[in-house]
Design a protein around this motif. Structure first.
Motif, mmCIF file in Angstrom:
data_model
loop_
_atom_site.group_PDB
_atom_site.id
_atom_site.type_symbol
_atom_site.label_atom_id
_atom_site.label_comp_id
_atom_site.label_asym_id
_atom_site.label_seq_id
_atom_site.Cartn_x
_atom_site.Cartn_y
_atom_site.Cartn_z
ATOM 1 N N GLN A 1 44.232 100.669 -21.536
ATOM 2 C CA GLN A 1 45.334 100.197 -20.996
ATOM 3 C C GLN A 1 45.288 98.624 -20.980
ATOM 4 O OE1 GLN A 1 47.056 101.484 -17.074
ATOM 5 N NE2 GLN A 1 45.216 102.777 -16.958
ATOM 6 N N SER A 2 46.220 97.855 -20.811
ATOM 7 C CA SER A 2 46.421 96.258 -21.079
ATOM 8 C C SER A 2 47.279 95.761 -19.806
ATOM 9 C CB SER A 2 46.661 95.956 -22.269
ATOM 10 O OG SER A 2 46.800 94.402 -22.343
ATOM 11 N N LEU A 3 46.918 95.495 -18.912
ATOM 12 C CA LEU A 3 47.882 94.979 -17.946
ATOM 13 C C LEU A 3 47.824 93.416 -17.557
ATOM 14 C CD1 LEU A 3 46.398 97.747 -15.528
ATOM 15 C CD2 LEU A 3 48.532 97.817 -16.692
ATOM 16 N N LYS A 4 49.085 93.070 -16.996
ATOM 17 C CA LYS A 4 49.179 91.649 -16.804
ATOM 18 C C LYS A 4 49.048 91.545 -15.437
ATOM 19 C CE LYS A 4 51.706 89.947 -20.726
ATOM 20 N NZ LYS A 4 51.980 91.196 -21.610
ATOM 21 N N ILE A 5 48.270 90.274 -14.762
ATOM 22 C CA ILE A 5 48.521 89.894 -13.378
ATOM 23 C C ILE A 5 49.717 88.910 -13.187
ATOM 24 C CG2 ILE A 5 47.193 88.642 -11.721
ATOM 25 C CD1 ILE A 5 44.622 89.609 -13.261
ATOM 26 N N PRO A 6 50.773 89.208 -12.458
ATOM 27 C CA PRO A 6 51.770 88.543 -12.361
ATOM 28 C C PRO A 6 51.401 86.922 -11.722
ATOM 29 C CG PRO A 6 51.861 90.113 -11.048
ATOM 30 C CD PRO A 6 50.623 90.516 -11.759
ATOM 31 N N HIS A 7 52.123 86.060 -12.065
ATOM 32 C CA HIS A 7 51.767 84.530 -11.501
ATOM 33 C C HIS A 7 51.842 84.340 -10.272
ATOM 34 C CE1 HIS A 7 51.090 82.414 -15.155
ATOM 35 N NE2 HIS A 7 52.555 82.794 -15.669
ATOM 36 N N ASN A 8 53.114 84.999 -9.531
ATOM 37 C CA ASN A 8 53.156 84.915 -8.043
ATOM 38 C C ASN A 8 52.677 86.104 -7.415
ATOM 39 O OD1 ASN A 8 54.942 86.326 -9.458
ATOM 40 N ND2 ASN A 8 56.672 85.813 -7.707
ATOM 41 N N HIS A 9 51.404 86.429 -7.511
ATOM 42 C CA HIS A 9 50.893 87.685 -7.130
ATOM 43 C C HIS A 9 50.711 87.787 -5.673
ATOM 44 C CE1 HIS A 9 47.452 84.926 -8.379
ATOM 45 N NE2 HIS A 9 47.227 84.811 -7.001
ATOM 46 N N LYS A 10 51.183 89.189 -5.268
ATOM 47 C CA LYS A 10 50.831 89.402 -3.988
ATOM 48 C C LYS A 10 49.661 90.599 -3.882
ATOM 49 C CE LYS A 10 55.752 88.989 -2.632
ATOM 50 N NZ LYS A 10 56.390 88.982 -4.000
ATOM 51 N N GLN A 11 49.304 90.984 -2.568
ATOM 52 C CA GLN A 11 48.211 92.066 -2.414
ATOM 53 C C GLN A 11 48.671 93.273 -3.026
ATOM 54 O OE1 GLN A 11 46.225 92.000 1.412
ATOM 55 N NE2 GLN A 11 46.722 94.297 1.387
ATOM 56 N N GLU A 12 49.960 93.535 -2.949
ATOM 57 C CA GLU A 12 50.332 94.989 -3.600
ATOM 58 C C GLU A 12 50.481 94.910 -5.226
ATOM 59 O OE1 GLU A 12 54.338 93.274 -1.728
ATOM 60 O OE2 GLU A 12 52.114 93.311 -1.196
ATOM 61 N N HIS A 13 50.388 93.824 -5.647
ATOM 62 C CA HIS A 13 50.586 93.821 -7.156
ATOM 63 C C HIS A 13 48.880 94.089 -7.691
ATOM 64 C CE1 HIS A 13 53.819 90.543 -7.400
ATOM 65 N NE2 HIS A 13 54.318 91.765 -7.636
ATOM 66 N N PHE A 14 47.855 93.637 -6.946
ATOM 67 C CA PHE A 14 46.551 93.861 -7.109
ATOM 68 C C PHE A 14 46.313 95.584 -7.042
ATOM 69 C CE2 PHE A 14 46.085 89.409 -6.617
ATOM 70 C CZ PHE A 14 45.441 89.084 -7.915
ATOM 71 N N ASP A 15 46.804 95.945 -5.979
ATOM 72 C CA ASP A 15 46.682 97.375 -5.475
ATOM 73 C C ASP A 15 47.436 98.360 -6.747
ATOM 74 O OD1 ASP A 15 45.453 96.776 -3.191
ATOM 75 O OD2 ASP A 15 47.166 96.966 -1.929
#
Length: 670
Positions: free
Chosen positions: A10-24
Motif C-alpha cells: 500500500q502507498s498512502l499519503k498523509i494530508p497537509h491539514n491533517h487531523k487525528q482521524e486522518h492518522f486513524d
C-alpha cells in the motif's frame, strides 16, 4: 511495484491539514494488509508523531515495524513521550563528520566581523535570546544584546549536520568550473568567450565527472545518475534494561549494507526476524487470485469440484475419468465399481432365481418321469417343455445381469435378455391361439382347423422365437458388444464419492427394445387368454393361462416406470438391474406356479386322478363346440347363462352324438 525483492502493498499519503482521524484511517488501511508489517515513513516530525500516536490508539503497538527516512534519523523530537510505540524503529542518517575548521571559524564570528551576512543579526538575536536595537523582530524578550556575547560559550552550539555536504558541494562546483576553464580556455587565465557561451548543460557534464577528496577525507564522486555515493548510518530505537530508550547504531551503508542483526531487537521480544509480506503463500490446492497492480498481493481461492491446482494462479478441470487427489495437486483415476455378488441389490434377485431354477428343474423332472401319463399328455408335451425352457432361461438371466461385464457376458446378455421371455410367451401364445382357433372353427364348421398338430405347434413357436434371435443377430452386426465404463452415472457433487460404473454398452432403450418383442407376444397372448376364457374348464388350461397373463402384465406395467424413473438416480445401475431381474423371476414364477404346480401336485399327491377317463377324438370336441352354438338359441337371451341341451340321456353311449352331448353339457362361460 517490485524493487530488489521489495514490494509495496500500500502507498498512502498523509494530508497537509491533517487531523487525528486522518492518522486513524491510515492505520486502519495499513491493517487491511495484515501480514505486511513493515512501514516506511517519509514524513516530518509532526507526521511521525501522528502516526505513532494513532498506532497506540488502535492498540497496535509492536505490530508495525517502522522504518524511518533521514527526516527521522536519530532525533528525539519525533519519539518524545511516544517511546513505547517507537521501540524497534529502524532509521537512517547520512554518514557525516564534524568539520573542525568550521567550528573554529563559526564560533569566532561576531556582529563586527560578519557584516556581509544579512541574516546574521537575526541569528544573533535567536541564538542569545536578546534584542538588537535596530528594527528587532523579536518580541518575546526584553533583554538587550550587548554584542559581546560569544557563540558556544554564551549559547549551546552544535555543528549543523549538513555542513560537510555544503562544503563538498561548493568544492564540486569549483572543481568543475576549473576543469571547464582548463579545457575551453587553455591559453587565457579567466573566462574566455567559449566558456561564456558553453551553458549549464555543459557545466553539468563537468560537475558529474569531478573526483576529489572531500572535507571529511572521503572521496567525492558522482554516479551516472548524478548522485553522490550514499553513505548512511543505520540506527534502531531500542529499550535497554538499565537506561531509557535510545538510538543504537546497528550498521551502515557504504556501497553495500553492513548490518549487525544480533544487535537488533524485535517487538514483543520475537526471537526471529519478523516477516512482512502482503499475502501469505496459498496452501496446496489453492490458486492465487492476484490483486491488480500489486504483484505481491493475492487472495487464495480453493480449487473446488473436479478441479486441481494446475499452477500457482490457475485451477484446471480433471478429465472425465479422473478426479482430484486429496490435496488437489493432480488428478487420479476414478475408482471403477460393478454390481457385486455380495451386495444386497444382488442377493435378493439371486435368491429368487435359485428357488425358481430348483422349482423349474423339479417340474421338468416330474414331467419327464411321468411323460406318458394323461395329465402330461393333455397339457401338450412339446410346448410344455418349450415353455419350461423359457421359464428356466428367465431365471438364468439374473446370473448374467450380475456377472462381471466382459465381451462374453455382454454377448450372452443380449441373446438371453429377451430370449427367455420370448420362448415362454411364444409357447403360451401358440397354445392360446390354438385353443382360440379350434373353438372359433368349431362355431362355424365341423372340419378341424389347420396347423394344430404338435409338429406345427413347434414350427409356429420356433418361427416366433427365430424373429427375436434374428433381431439380436442384426444388433450384433450393427453394434458389436463390448464393455464401457460410465463415469456420468455416479459423478457425485463430492469427487471423493465419484465412481465409474463398469457395464455392458447396452442402453436403457435397447433393453426395452430387446424385451419389447416379448412384451408384444405377452400382450397378444393376454388378448387370446381373455378371448378363450370361456372354454370348458377341463379342456386345456384356459383359466390359469388367463391369470398368468394378467399377473405378468401387471408385473411388467410396474417394471417399466420403475426402470425409467430411476434413470437419474445415483444407484441407477443397481436399481435397474435388480428390478429387471426380479421382474423376470416374478413373471417366470407366475407362469410356473399357475400352469405347472397344480399338475405336479396332482401327479405326485393324487395319482388316482392321473388316469385315462375315456378316449376322446378331436372331432368330438369340434362337434361339441359347433353343436352347443346351434342347439342353445336361448343362450343369446341369457348372456351369462348356462346353456344346457335337454336331450335324451339314454341314447347309445358310444355314438358320436352322445360324445358331443357330454361335452356340450359342460358350462360355457361367456
Amino acid at each position: 511495484g517490485g524493487l530488489g525483492g521489495i514490494c509495496i502493498a500500500q502507498s498512502l499519503k498523509i494530508p497537509h491539514n491533517h487531523k487525528q482521524e486522518h492518522f486513524d484511517k491510515i492505520i486502519r488501511l495499513l491493517l487491511d494488509t495484515r501480514y505486511a508489517r513493515a512501514v516506511i515513513l517519509f514524513a516530518s516530525d509532526e507526521d511521525i508523531r501522528g502516526i505513532l500516536n494513532a498506532s497506540k490508539r488502535a492498540d497496535q503497538v509492536g505490530h508495525f515495524l517502522w522504518i524511518g527516512s533521514d527526516s527521522w534519523g536519530a532525533k528525539n523530537s519525533p519519539v518524545f513521550q511516544l517511546e513505547d510505540a517507537a521501540v524497534g524503529a529502524v532509521t537512517i542518517l547520512p554518514k557525516r563528520a564534524t568539520i573542525r575548521g568550521f567550528n573554529t571559524y563559526f564560533t569566532s564570528r561576531t556582529l563586527e566581523n560578519n557584516r556581509r551576512n544579512v541574516w546574521f543579526a537575526e541569528y544573533w538575536e535567536e541564538n542569545f535570546n536578546c534584542k538588537l536595537m535596530s528594527s528587532s523582530k523579536k518580541d518575546d524578550t526584553s533583554r538587550k544584546c550587548t554584542g559581546q556575547e560569544r557563540i558556544g560559550t554564551d549559547s549551546k552550539y552544535e555543528q549543523e549536520g549538513k555542513v560537510q555536504f555544503v562544503i563538498d558541494a561548493v568544492y564540486a562546483m569549483a572543481h568543475a568550473l576549473h576543469n571547464m576553464q582548463r579545457d575551453l580556455c587553455p591559453d587565457t587565465s579567466g573566462i574566455c568567450p567559449d566558456m561564456d557561451l558553453a551553458g549549464g548543460k555543459k557545466l553539468l557534464k563537468y560537475i558529474r565527472s569531478v573526483t576529489f577528496n572531500g572535507s571529511a577525507g572521503t572521496s567525492v564522486t558522482f554516479n551516472r545518475n548524478g548522485d553522490a555515493p550514499g553513505r548512511y548510518e543505520l540506527f534502531q530505537y531500542q529499550r535497554n534494561n538499565h537506561s531509557s530508550p535510545g538510538y543504537k547504531n546497528i550498521g551502515q551503508w557504504m556501497e553495500t549494507l553492513q548490518l549487525n542483526i544480533e544487535e537488533m531487537q524485535w517487538p514483543n521480544g520475537e526471537p526471529e526476524v519478523p516477516s512482512s509480506v502482503c499475502s501469505l503463500p496459498c496452501r496446496t490446492g489453492e490458486r492465487k487470485k492476484m490483486v491488480k497492480g500489486m504483484p505481491c498481493c493475492w487472495h487464495c481461492e480453493p480449487c473446488d469440484g473436479y478441479q486441481f491446482q494446475f499452477d500457482e494462479t490457475s485451477c484446471k478441470l480433471c478429465s472425465y475419468n479422473m478426479r482430484p487427489n486429496a490435496n488437489r495437486t493432480s488428478c487420479q483415476p476414478i475408482p471403477i465399481v460393478k454390481l457385486e455378488w455380495h451386495s444386497p441389490w444382488a442377493i435378493i434377485p439371486v435368491f429368487l432365481a435359485m428357488i425358481g431354477i430348483v422349482a423349474t428343474i423339479f417340474v421338468m423332472a416330474t414331467f419327464i418321469r411321468y411323460n406318458d401319463t394323461p395329465i402330461v399328455r393333455a397339457s401338450g408335451r412339446e410346448l410344455s417343455y418349450v415353455l419350461l425352457t423359457g421359464i428356466f432361461l428367465c431365471y438364468i438371466i439374473t446370473f448374467l445381469m450380475i456377472a462381471k461385464p466382459d465381451v462374453g457376458v455382454c454377448s450372452f446378455r443380449r441373446i438371453f435378455l429377451g430370449l427367455g421371455m420370448c420362448i415362454s410367451y411364444a409357447a403360451l401364445l401358440t397354445k392360446t391361439n390354438r385353443i382360440y382357433r379350434i373353438f372359433e372353427q368349431g362355431k362355424k364348421s365341423v372340419s378341424a382347423p389347420r396347423l394344430i398338430s404338435p409338429t406345427s405347434q413347434l414350427a409356429i413357436t420356433s418361427s416366433l422365437i427365430a424373429l427375436q434371435l434374428l433381431g439380436v443377430f442384426i444388433w450384433f452386426g450393427v453394434d458389436p458388444p463390448n464393455t464401457v465404463v460410465d463415469y456420468d452415472e455416479q459423478k457425485t457433487f463430492n469427487p471423493d464419492q465419484a465412481r465409474g460404473v463398469l457395464k455392458c454398452d447396452i442402453t436403457d432403450l435397447q433393453i426395452i427394445c430387446s424385451l419389447g418383442y416379448s412384451i408384444l407376444l405377452m400382450v397378444t397372448c393376454t388378448v387370446y387368454a381373455i378371448k378363450t376364457r370361456g372354454v370348458p374348464e377341463n379342456f386345456n388350461e384356459a383359466k390359469p393361462i388367463g391369470f398368468t397373463m394378467y399377473t405378468t402384465c401387471i408385473v411388467w406395467l410396474a417394471f417399466i416406470p420403475i426402470f425409467f424413473a430411476t434413470a437419474q438416480s445415483a444407484e441407477k445401475l443397481y436399481i435397474q438391474t435388480t428390478t429387471l431381474c426380479v421382474s423376470m423371476s416374478l413373471s417366470a414364477s407366475v407362469a410356473l406356479g399357475m400352469l405347472y404346480m397344480p399338475k405336479v401336485y396332482v401327479i405326485i399327491f393324487h395319482p388316482e386322478l392321473n388316469v385315462q377317463k375315456r378316449k376322446r377324438s378331436f372331432k368330438a370336441v369340434v362337434t361339441a363346440a359347433s353343436l352347443t352354438t346351434r342347439l342353445s338359441h336361448k343362450t343369446s337371451d341369457r348372456p351369462n347363462g348356462e346353456a344346457k341341451t335337454e336331450l335324451c340321456e339314454n341314447a347309445d353311449p358310444n355314438s358320436k352324438f352322445q360324445q358331443s352331448y357330454r361335452l356340450s353339457t359342460e358350462r360355457l362361460h361367456r
